[in-house]
Design an enzyme around this catalytic site. Structure first.
Site, PDB file in Angstrom:
ATOM      1  N   LYS A 134       6.521  -2.054   1.952  1.00 49.13           N
ATOM      2  CA  LYS A 134       5.341  -1.435   2.593  1.00 49.13           C
ATOM      3  C   LYS A 134       4.127  -2.351   2.438  1.00 49.13           C
ATOM      4  O   LYS A 134       3.275  -2.138   1.578  1.00 49.13           O
ATOM      5  CB  LYS A 134       5.086  -0.045   1.997  1.00 49.13           C
ATOM      6  CG  LYS A 134       4.176   0.831   2.864  1.00 49.13           C
ATOM      7  CD  LYS A 134       4.268   2.274   2.432  1.00 49.13           C
ATOM      8  CE  LYS A 134       3.297   3.181   3.150  1.00 49.13           C
ATOM      9  NZ  LYS A 134       3.487   3.271   4.585  1.00 49.13           N
ATOM     10  N   ARG A 194       7.966   3.666  -4.953  1.00 41.19           N
ATOM     11  CA  ARG A 194       8.078   2.728  -3.822  1.00 41.19           C
ATOM     12  C   ARG A 194       7.064   1.599  -3.936  1.00 41.19           C
ATOM     13  O   ARG A 194       7.366   0.447  -3.617  1.00 41.19           O
ATOM     14  CB  ARG A 194       7.918   3.459  -2.486  1.00 41.19           C
ATOM     15  CG  ARG A 194       8.195   2.523  -1.303  1.00 41.19           C
ATOM     16  CD  ARG A 194       8.211   3.256   0.032  1.00 41.19           C
ATOM     17  NE  ARG A 194       6.946   3.889   0.304  1.00 41.19           N
ATOM     18  CZ  ARG A 194       6.734   4.768   1.284  1.00 41.19           C
ATOM     19  NH1 ARG A 194       7.732   5.122   2.074  1.00 41.19           N
ATOM     20  NH2 ARG A 194       5.553   5.300   1.476  1.00 41.19           N
ATOM     21  N   ARG A 246      -8.108 -20.844  -0.263  1.00 41.98           N
ATOM     22  CA  ARG A 246      -6.999 -20.508   0.632  1.00 41.98           C
ATOM     23  C   ARG A 246      -5.874 -21.512   0.444  1.00 41.98           C
ATOM     24  O   ARG A 246      -6.085 -22.709   0.612  1.00 41.98           O
ATOM     25  CB  ARG A 246      -7.458 -20.511   2.086  1.00 41.98           C
ATOM     26  CG  ARG A 246      -6.340 -20.176   3.070  1.00 41.98           C
ATOM     27  CD  ARG A 246      -6.845 -20.074   4.505  1.00 41.98           C
ATOM     28  NE  ARG A 246      -5.774 -19.657   5.418  1.00 41.98           N
ATOM     29  CZ  ARG A 246      -4.992 -20.506   6.077  1.00 41.98           C
ATOM     30  NH1 ARG A 246      -5.163 -21.811   5.964  1.00 41.98           N
ATOM     31  NH2 ARG A 246      -4.034 -20.048   6.876  1.00 41.98           N
ATOM     32  N   LEU A 293      11.160   1.374   6.964  1.00 43.38           N
ATOM     33  CA  LEU A 293      10.551   1.789   5.701  1.00 43.38           C
ATOM     34  C   LEU A 293      11.310   3.009   5.183  1.00 43.38           C
ATOM     35  O   LEU A 293      11.627   3.914   5.961  1.00 43.38           O
ATOM     36  CB  LEU A 293       9.077   2.156   5.922  1.00 43.38           C
ATOM     37  CG  LEU A 293       8.358   2.451   4.609  1.00 43.38           C
ATOM     38  CD1 LEU A 293       8.065   1.152   3.868  1.00 43.38           C
ATOM     39  CD2 LEU A 293       7.085   3.227   4.840  1.00 43.38           C
ATOM     40  N   TYR A 334       0.833  -1.199   0.000  1.00 42.99           N
ATOM     41  CA  TYR A 334       0.000   0.000   0.000  1.00 42.99           C
ATOM     42  C   TYR A 334       0.861   1.240   0.000  1.00 42.99           C
ATOM     43  O   TYR A 334       2.072   1.178   0.230  1.00 42.99           O
ATOM     44  CB  TYR A 334      -0.957  -0.006   1.206  1.00 42.99           C
ATOM     45  CG  TYR A 334      -0.312   0.371   2.523  1.00 42.99           C
ATOM     46  CD1 TYR A 334       0.526  -0.519   3.186  1.00 42.99           C
ATOM     47  CD2 TYR A 334      -0.520   1.622   3.101  1.00 42.99           C
ATOM     48  CE1 TYR A 334       1.121  -0.176   4.391  1.00 42.99           C
ATOM     49  CE2 TYR A 334       0.071   1.972   4.304  1.00 42.99           C
ATOM     50  CZ  TYR A 334       0.894   1.061   4.950  1.00 42.99           C
ATOM     51  OH  TYR A 334       1.490   1.418   6.139  1.00 42.99           O
ATOM     52  N   GLU A 379      12.472   2.819  13.952  1.00 38.81           N
ATOM     53  CA  GLU A 379      11.564   3.872  13.468  1.00 38.81           C
ATOM     54  C   GLU A 379      10.324   3.897  14.346  1.00 38.81           C
ATOM     55  O   GLU A 379      10.205   3.107  15.289  1.00 38.81           O
ATOM     56  CB  GLU A 379      11.188   3.629  11.997  1.00 38.81           C
ATOM     57  CG  GLU A 379      10.502   2.311  11.739  1.00 38.81           C
ATOM     58  CD  GLU A 379      10.187   2.065  10.267  1.00 38.81           C
ATOM     59  OE1 GLU A 379      10.008   3.025   9.507  1.00 38.81           O
ATOM     60  OE2 GLU A 379      10.096   0.878   9.889  1.00 38.81           O
TER      61      GLU A 379
HETATM   62  N1  PDD Z   1       3.051   5.259   7.241  1.00 36.51           N
HETATM   63  N2  PDD Z   1       7.757   4.022   8.689  1.00 36.51           N
HETATM   64  C1  PDD Z   1       6.614   3.314   8.744  1.00 36.51           C
HETATM   65  C2  PDD Z   1       6.619   2.018   9.482  1.00 36.51           C
HETATM   66  C3  PDD Z   1       5.443   3.793   8.117  1.00 36.51           C
HETATM   67  O1  PDD Z   1       4.310   3.077   8.172  1.00 36.51           O
HETATM   68  C4  PDD Z   1       5.489   5.046   7.454  1.00 36.51           C
HETATM   69  C5  PDD Z   1       4.293   5.616   6.731  1.00 36.51           C
HETATM   70  C6  PDD Z   1       6.700   5.747   7.421  1.00 36.51           C
HETATM   71  C7  PDD Z   1       6.841   7.075   6.698  1.00 36.51           C
HETATM   72  O2  PDD Z   1       6.839   6.903   5.295  1.00 36.51           O
HETATM   73  P1  PDD Z   1       6.313   8.052   4.313  1.00 36.51           P
HETATM   74  O3  PDD Z   1       7.099   9.265   4.626  1.00 36.51           O
HETATM   75  O4  PDD Z   1       6.603   7.536   2.972  1.00 36.51           O
HETATM   76  O5  PDD Z   1       4.854   8.251   4.621  1.00 36.51           O
HETATM   77  C8  PDD Z   1       7.807   5.212   8.036  1.00 36.51           C
HETATM   78  C9  PDD Z   1       1.868   5.673   6.527  1.00 36.51           C
HETATM   79  C10 PDD Z   1       1.671   7.146   6.547  1.00 36.51           C
HETATM   80  C11 PDD Z   1       0.693   4.883   7.048  1.00 36.51           C
HETATM   81  O6  PDD Z   1       0.840   3.676   7.164  1.00 36.51           O
HETATM   82  O7  PDD Z   1      -0.382   5.464   7.287  1.00 36.51           O
END
Ligand code: PDD
Length: 285
Positions: free
Chosen positions: A148, A51, A100, A205, A32, A180
């Protein structure tokens, strides 16, 4: 009622139906993206598409939707839902094999593609001044955090754990080092005035927002050092911040109950937030 996107159609949210056999539902076999929107325009759209394609390639998911298809979808969703500020979420699953089975079929499945909008204030937020509090918790996610995927259960549990501790969010820790935030990248500014940010490896990420913010930081705001930092260093930092599409840049003013600085947004974080918002407004499409 929102209009959502499902496999090429724009439908009322109550009419968007996905099979119970979809691998996204059964195996979190899905990737996503979250693209932020201000003034009705998309921020860092090309970074998010790139990405998504990288995530799909890592999972050997064929048929990535192309840039133009995704751009049309995002713009249509924003227009149909009168979204001026907030996020567009989109997800691609491996599809529905009709049953499944852990093993996914070698023959190509038709991927399932969904998209929807979320209204949210991004620019004017009290937390931009007051900051957020985090608690540090063990990072027990799978070891491909750079992909992601929609495997977000551990992050959700850690957010709930953070709330139960009276904090706003969690910073995840592996071998003593902060990887993170639960859904944001984490950075600190040392008392010597250096911004420290985790290397781009498979334990985090690779944030699209962080990439832009670090680029802006290097253009004369603050010296950037790419290395991991410990929880102790973070608690001893002058400033700390998170970056994400849903946050832009937000100050972290409390880590495990320890207040940073005077407990409000520090000067480097403020400068980076302002600079990023200006960049986002000027480059949004
Ligand atoms: N989350 N690290 C993680 C684990 C994340 O889920 C996200 C983003 C980021 C930041 O990535 P970016 O700058 O590309 O948004 C870092 C999104 C916003 C979410 O899951 O809602």
């Amino acid at each position: 009622m929102r209009t959502v996107y499902l496999n090429g159609q724009y439908v009322p949210e109550t009419e968007a139906k996905v099979s119970v056999f979809d691998r996204g539902f059964l195996f979190a076999d899905a990737v996503y993206e979250v693209v932020s929107v201000i003034d009705g325009k998309l921020i860092d759209f090309d970074g998010h598409v790139a990405r998504l394609h990288r995530s799909m390639a890592e999972l050997r998911m064929p048929q990535p939707p192309g840039r133009e298809e995704l751009l049309t979808m995002c713009r249509e969703l924003a227009a149909r839902n009168a979204l001026t500020e907030g996020m567009i979420y989109f997800e691609v699953t491996r599809g529905n094999p009709g049953d499944r089975d852990f093993l996914f079929p070698s023959a190509e499945l038709q991927p399932t593609i969904v998209g929807f909008t979320q209204n949210a204030p991004l620019v004017d937020r009290p937390q931009a001044e007051s900051g957020v509090s985090v608690v540090t918790l063990p990072d027990r996610r799978w070891q491909m955090a750079h992909v992601k995927t929609t495997q977000l259960l551990y992050a959700s549990l850690m957010k709930a754990e953070a709330k139960a501790c009276g904090a706003d969010d969690a910073w995840l820790v592996r071998d003593g080092f902060v990887t993170e935030g639960s859904s944001q990248n984490a950075h600190i500014v040392t008392k010597q005035g250096k911004l420290i940010t985790h290397p781009l490896d498979s334990s985090i990420l690779h944030g699209i927002t962080q990439s832009a913010v670090l680029e802006l930081a290097r253009q004369g705001v603050v010296e950037v050092e790419t290395r991991s930092f410990t929880v102790e260093e973070a608690k001893d930092a002058a400033e700390a911040m998170v970056t994400a599409a849903s946050a832009f840049v937000l100050p972290v003013t409390r880590i495990d109950g320890v207040q940073l600085g005077d407990g409000t947004c520090g000067p480097i974080t403020r400068k980076l937030r302002e600079t990023y918002i200006e960049f986002a407004r000027n480059s949004a499409i």
